[in-house]
Scaffold this active site. Structure first.
Site, PDB file in Angstrom:
ATOM      1  N   SER A  13       0.826  -1.210   0.000  1.00 17.24           N
ATOM      2  CA  SER A  13       0.000   0.000   0.000  1.00 17.24           C
ATOM      3  C   SER A  13       0.862   1.263   0.000  1.00 17.24           C
ATOM      4  O   SER A  13       0.395   2.338  -0.359  1.00 17.24           O
ATOM      5  CB  SER A  13      -0.945   0.002   1.201  1.00 17.24           C
ATOM      6  OG  SER A  13      -0.216  -0.094   2.392  1.00 17.24           O
ATOM      7  N   ARG A  14       2.115   1.143   0.446  1.00 15.90           N
ATOM      8  CA  ARG A  14       3.002   2.328   0.511  1.00 15.90           C
ATOM      9  C   ARG A  14       4.454   1.871   0.592  1.00 15.90           C
ATOM     10  O   ARG A  14       4.733   0.675   0.590  1.00 15.90           O
ATOM     11  CB  ARG A  14       2.624   3.209   1.716  1.00 15.90           C
ATOM     12  CG  ARG A  14       2.620   2.442   3.018  1.00 15.90           C
ATOM     13  CD  ARG A  14       1.791   3.158   4.094  1.00 15.90           C
ATOM     14  NE  ARG A  14       1.467   2.241   5.173  1.00 15.90           N
ATOM     15  CZ  ARG A  14       2.196   2.087   6.276  1.00 15.90           C
ATOM     16  NH1 ARG A  14       3.273   2.809   6.449  1.00 15.90           N
ATOM     17  NH2 ARG A  14       1.845   1.220   7.201  1.00 15.90           N
ATOM     18  N   THR A  36      -3.151  -4.155   5.163  1.00 15.81           N
ATOM     19  CA  THR A  36      -4.145  -4.447   6.212  1.00 15.81           C
ATOM     20  C   THR A  36      -5.350  -3.514   6.159  1.00 15.81           C
ATOM     21  O   THR A  36      -6.338  -3.742   6.841  1.00 15.81           O
ATOM     22  CB  THR A  36      -3.518  -4.332   7.619  1.00 15.81           C
ATOM     23  OG1 THR A  36      -3.048  -2.999   7.809  1.00 15.81           O
ATOM     24  CG2 THR A  36      -2.384  -5.319   7.797  1.00 15.81           C
ATOM     25  N   VAL A  63      -0.923 -10.540   6.882  1.00 17.44           N
ATOM     26  CA  VAL A  63       0.008 -11.635   6.561  1.00 17.44           C
ATOM     27  C   VAL A  63       0.328 -12.526   7.769  1.00 17.44           C
ATOM     28  O   VAL A  63       0.941 -13.579   7.616  1.00 17.44           O
ATOM     29  CB  VAL A  63       1.329 -11.128   5.928  1.00 17.44           C
ATOM     30  CG1 VAL A  63       1.081 -10.511   4.568  1.00 17.44           C
ATOM     31  CG2 VAL A  63       2.057 -10.168   6.857  1.00 17.44           C
ATOM     32  N   SER A 141      16.872  -6.993   5.711  1.00 20.54           N
ATOM     33  CA  SER A 141      17.354  -5.679   6.171  1.00 20.54           C
ATOM     34  C   SER A 141      18.846  -5.767   6.450  1.00 20.54           C
ATOM     35  O   SER A 141      19.359  -6.824   6.844  1.00 20.54           O
ATOM     36  CB  SER A 141      16.642  -5.262   7.457  1.00 20.54           C
ATOM     37  OG  SER A 141      17.289  -4.131   8.010  1.00 20.54           O
ATOM     38  N   TYR A 154      13.303  -7.519  15.522  1.00 19.95           N
ATOM     39  CA  TYR A 154      13.375  -7.208  14.091  1.00 19.95           C
ATOM     40  C   TYR A 154      14.598  -7.883  13.439  1.00 19.95           C
ATOM     41  O   TYR A 154      14.493  -8.492  12.373  1.00 19.95           O
ATOM     42  CB  TYR A 154      13.442  -5.688  13.932  1.00 19.95           C
ATOM     43  CG  TYR A 154      13.386  -5.185  12.523  1.00 19.95           C
ATOM     44  CD1 TYR A 154      12.179  -5.156  11.807  1.00 19.95           C
ATOM     45  CD2 TYR A 154      14.526  -4.718  11.878  1.00 19.95           C
ATOM     46  CE1 TYR A 154      12.128  -4.679  10.511  1.00 19.95           C
ATOM     47  CE2 TYR A 154      14.484  -4.237  10.580  1.00 19.95           C
ATOM     48  CZ  TYR A 154      13.287  -4.218   9.896  1.00 19.95           C
ATOM     49  OH  TYR A 154      13.227  -3.750   8.602  1.00 19.95           O
ATOM     50  N   LYS A 158      14.690 -10.760  10.454  1.00 18.98           N
ATOM     51  CA  LYS A 158      15.356 -10.577   9.166  1.00 18.98           C
ATOM     52  C   LYS A 158      16.510 -11.582   8.989  1.00 18.98           C
ATOM     53  O   LYS A 158      16.776 -12.043   7.880  1.00 18.98           O
ATOM     54  CB  LYS A 158      15.855  -9.133   9.033  1.00 18.98           C
ATOM     55  CG  LYS A 158      14.719  -8.089   9.046  1.00 18.98           C
ATOM     56  CD  LYS A 158      13.732  -8.296   7.906  1.00 18.98           C
ATOM     57  CE  LYS A 158      12.721  -7.175   7.806  1.00 18.98           C
ATOM     58  NZ  LYS A 158      11.754  -7.357   6.706  1.00 18.98           N
TER      59      LYS A 158
HETATM   60  P1  NAP Z   1       6.184   0.889   5.635  1.00 17.31           P
HETATM   61  O1  NAP Z   1       6.328   2.161   4.858  1.00 17.31           O
HETATM   62  O2  NAP Z   1       5.889   0.950   7.087  1.00 17.31           O
HETATM   63  O3  NAP Z   1       5.094  -0.031   4.894  1.00 17.31           O
HETATM   64  C1  NAP Z   1       4.807  -1.306   5.394  1.00 17.31           C
HETATM   65  C2  NAP Z   1       3.839  -2.013   4.471  1.00 17.31           C
HETATM   66  O4  NAP Z   1       3.584  -3.317   5.029  1.00 17.31           O
HETATM   67  C3  NAP Z   1       2.508  -1.295   4.364  1.00 17.31           C
HETATM   68  O5  NAP Z   1       2.011  -1.439   3.062  1.00 17.31           O
HETATM   69  C4  NAP Z   1       1.643  -2.072   5.361  1.00 17.31           C
HETATM   70  O6  NAP Z   1       0.273  -2.058   4.980  1.00 17.31           O
HETATM   71  C5  NAP Z   1       2.192  -3.471   5.217  1.00 17.31           C
HETATM   72  N1  NAP Z   1       1.928  -4.317   6.382  1.00 17.31           N
HETATM   73  C6  NAP Z   1       2.339  -4.140   7.659  1.00 17.31           C
HETATM   74  N2  NAP Z   1       1.863  -5.133   8.448  1.00 17.31           N
HETATM   75  C7  NAP Z   1       1.135  -5.942   7.644  1.00 17.31           C
HETATM   76  C8  NAP Z   1       0.396  -7.135   7.851  1.00 17.31           C
HETATM   77  N3  NAP Z   1       0.282  -7.694   9.075  1.00 17.31           N
HETATM   78  N4  NAP Z   1      -0.235  -7.700   6.802  1.00 17.31           N
HETATM   79  C9  NAP Z   1      -0.150  -7.144   5.562  1.00 17.31           C
HETATM   80  N5  NAP Z   1       0.531  -6.024   5.297  1.00 17.31           N
HETATM   81  C10 NAP Z   1       1.171  -5.435   6.331  1.00 17.31           C
HETATM   82  O7  NAP Z   1       7.522  -0.004   5.529  1.00 17.31           O
HETATM   83  P2  NAP Z   1       8.719   0.028   4.471  1.00 17.31           P
HETATM   84  O8  NAP Z   1       9.784   0.900   5.020  1.00 17.31           O
HETATM   85  O9  NAP Z   1       8.200   0.235   3.105  1.00 17.31           O
HETATM   86  O10 NAP Z   1       9.250  -1.469   4.651  1.00 17.31           O
HETATM   87  C11 NAP Z   1       8.935  -2.520   3.736  1.00 17.31           C
HETATM   88  C12 NAP Z   1       9.854  -3.696   4.021  1.00 17.31           C
HETATM   89  O11 NAP Z   1      11.221  -3.272   3.928  1.00 17.31           O
HETATM   90  C13 NAP Z   1       9.696  -4.272   5.439  1.00 17.31           C
HETATM   91  O12 NAP Z   1       9.843  -5.661   5.409  1.00 17.31           O
HETATM   92  C14 NAP Z   1      10.845  -3.627   6.194  1.00 17.31           C
HETATM   93  O13 NAP Z   1      11.241  -4.411   7.293  1.00 17.31           O
HETATM   94  C15 NAP Z   1      11.910  -3.614   5.111  1.00 17.31           C
HETATM   95  N6  NAP Z   1      12.977  -2.636   5.350  1.00 17.31           N
HETATM   96  C16 NAP Z   1      12.734  -1.305   5.400  1.00 17.31           C
HETATM   97  C17 NAP Z   1      13.801  -0.427   5.635  1.00 17.31           C
HETATM   98  C18 NAP Z   1      13.632   1.047   5.691  1.00 17.31           C
HETATM   99  O14 NAP Z   1      14.621   1.753   5.985  1.00 17.31           O
HETATM  100  N7  NAP Z   1      12.468   1.594   5.431  1.00 17.31           N
HETATM  101  C19 NAP Z   1      15.094  -0.943   5.834  1.00 17.31           C
HETATM  102  C20 NAP Z   1      15.297  -2.298   5.781  1.00 17.31           C
HETATM  103  C21 NAP Z   1      14.236  -3.149   5.535  1.00 17.31           C
HETATM  104  P3  NAP Z   1      -0.860  -1.317   5.904  1.00 17.31           P
HETATM  105  O15 NAP Z   1      -0.449   0.109   6.009  1.00 17.31           O
HETATM  106  O16 NAP Z   1      -2.118  -1.534   5.173  1.00 17.31           O
HETATM  107  O17 NAP Z   1      -0.814  -2.042   7.200  1.00 17.31           O
END
Ligand code: NAP
Length: 246
Positions: A13-14, A36, A63, A141, A154, A158
């Site tokens: 979604s984002r 969600t 999920v 990550s 976390y 990962k």
């Molecule tokens: P984000 O902006 O917080 O977005 C998280 C996404 O996951 C949203 O679309 C959310 O949907 C969805 N989500 C969360 N819980 C869920 C559930 N129980 N069931 C289904 N969907 C769920 O996060 P992001 O930064 O894009 O991160 C995406 C991935 O990259 C994650 O695995 C994160 O650990 C990894 N990551 C991110 C970073 C970083 O710096 N941002 C670094 C390393 C790894 P809703 O809003 O509808 O709940």
């Protein structure tokens, strides 16, 4: 069977998930995406249709719920008669120091970030095995490799993804299925927005390329691993972090 490939992206979604869906959509994939919240996942689907003229199927799926996520994955494969790519992206943080971490904070993160990968992957393997083709890409990550104080839950989730990726790659390689992970560094999304200016500055100073990553930086790496050019790459964790970890 249509020639148009099919990709599933969880948590689209984002942030990174949306960028990944957009990168795959603009490369001609039909997309099944989940989140969600009804409103945000439908809005994301609308934006994707406009931006890349893709066929998009948005679903509300938590999920953490095995049956729901498996029905979603199988549903996408049945809907379009094939499943080429699964991107396990949905993830959360529930930070706390180890001494104070609550069992719910541990469980929530492990269920959302790691067990979900098991549930979705198991459902995806059926159609992929049958087709003798598939690409599974898990979003890990950098902290799985570096460690990070305040994030034992976390980092464990990962690190589990990295190990699962290597084991599954060995299991299903002979069936034409590759399994890889992409490990983002510090990426500008809602997840990192709450860190504040000071912490962001301090983190950026550790990045040789001198900036935060964008969701698109990660999406390009995922699109590469999904592409035919990456057909001989499996069991790898591809780090995309501006050099903050080498
Ligand atoms: P984000 O902006 O917080 O977005 C998280 C996404 O996951 C949203 O679309 C959310 O949907 C969805 N989500 C969360 N819980 C869920 C559930 N129980 N069931 C289904 N969907 C769920 O996060 P992001 O930064 O894009 O991160 C995406 C991935 O990259 C994650 O695995 C994160 O650990 C990894 N990551 C991110 C970073 C970083 O710096 N941002 C670094 C390393 C790894 P809703 O809003 O509808 O709940």
């Amino acid at each position: 069977m249509s020639d148009q490939p099919v990709a599933i992206v969880t948590g689209a979604s984002r942030g990174i998930g949306y960028a990944v869906a957009s990168a795959l959509g603009s490369r001609g994939y039909r997309l099944a995406i989940c989140g969600t919240r009804e409103e945000t996942i439908r809005a994301a689907a609308e934006r994707l249709r406009e931006a890349c003229d893709a066929d998009v199927w948005p679903e509300v799926v938590d999920v953490r719920e095995r049956e729901a996520v498996q029905a979603f994955v199988s549903g996408a494969a049945k809907r379009w008669g094939r499943l080429d790519v699964l991107v396990n992206n949905a993830g959360i943080t529930r930070d706390n120091i180890a001494m104070r971490m609550k069992p719910e904070e541990w469980r929530d993160v492990l269920d959302t970030n790691l067990s979900s990968v098991f549930h979705a992957t198991q459902a995806a393997l059926r159609p992929m095995m049958k087709a003798r083709f598939g690409r599974i890409i898990n979003i890990s990550s950098v902290v799985a490799s570096m460690g990070n104080p305040g994030q034992i839950n976390y980092c464990a989730s990962k690190g589990g993804i990295d190990a699962l990726t290597r084991s599954l790659a060995r299991e299903v390689g002979s069936r034409g299925i590759t399994v890889n992970a992409v490990a983002p560094g510090f990426i500008a999304t809602d997840m990192t927005a709450e860190l504040g200016e000071e912490a962001t500055k301090a983190l950026t100073s550790q990045v040789p390329l001198g900036r935060l990553g964008t969701p698109e930086d990660i999406a390009h790496a995922v699109a590469f691993l999904a592409s035919p050019e990456a057909g001989y790459i499996t069991g790898q964790v591809l780090h995309v972090n501006g050099g903050m970890y080498m």
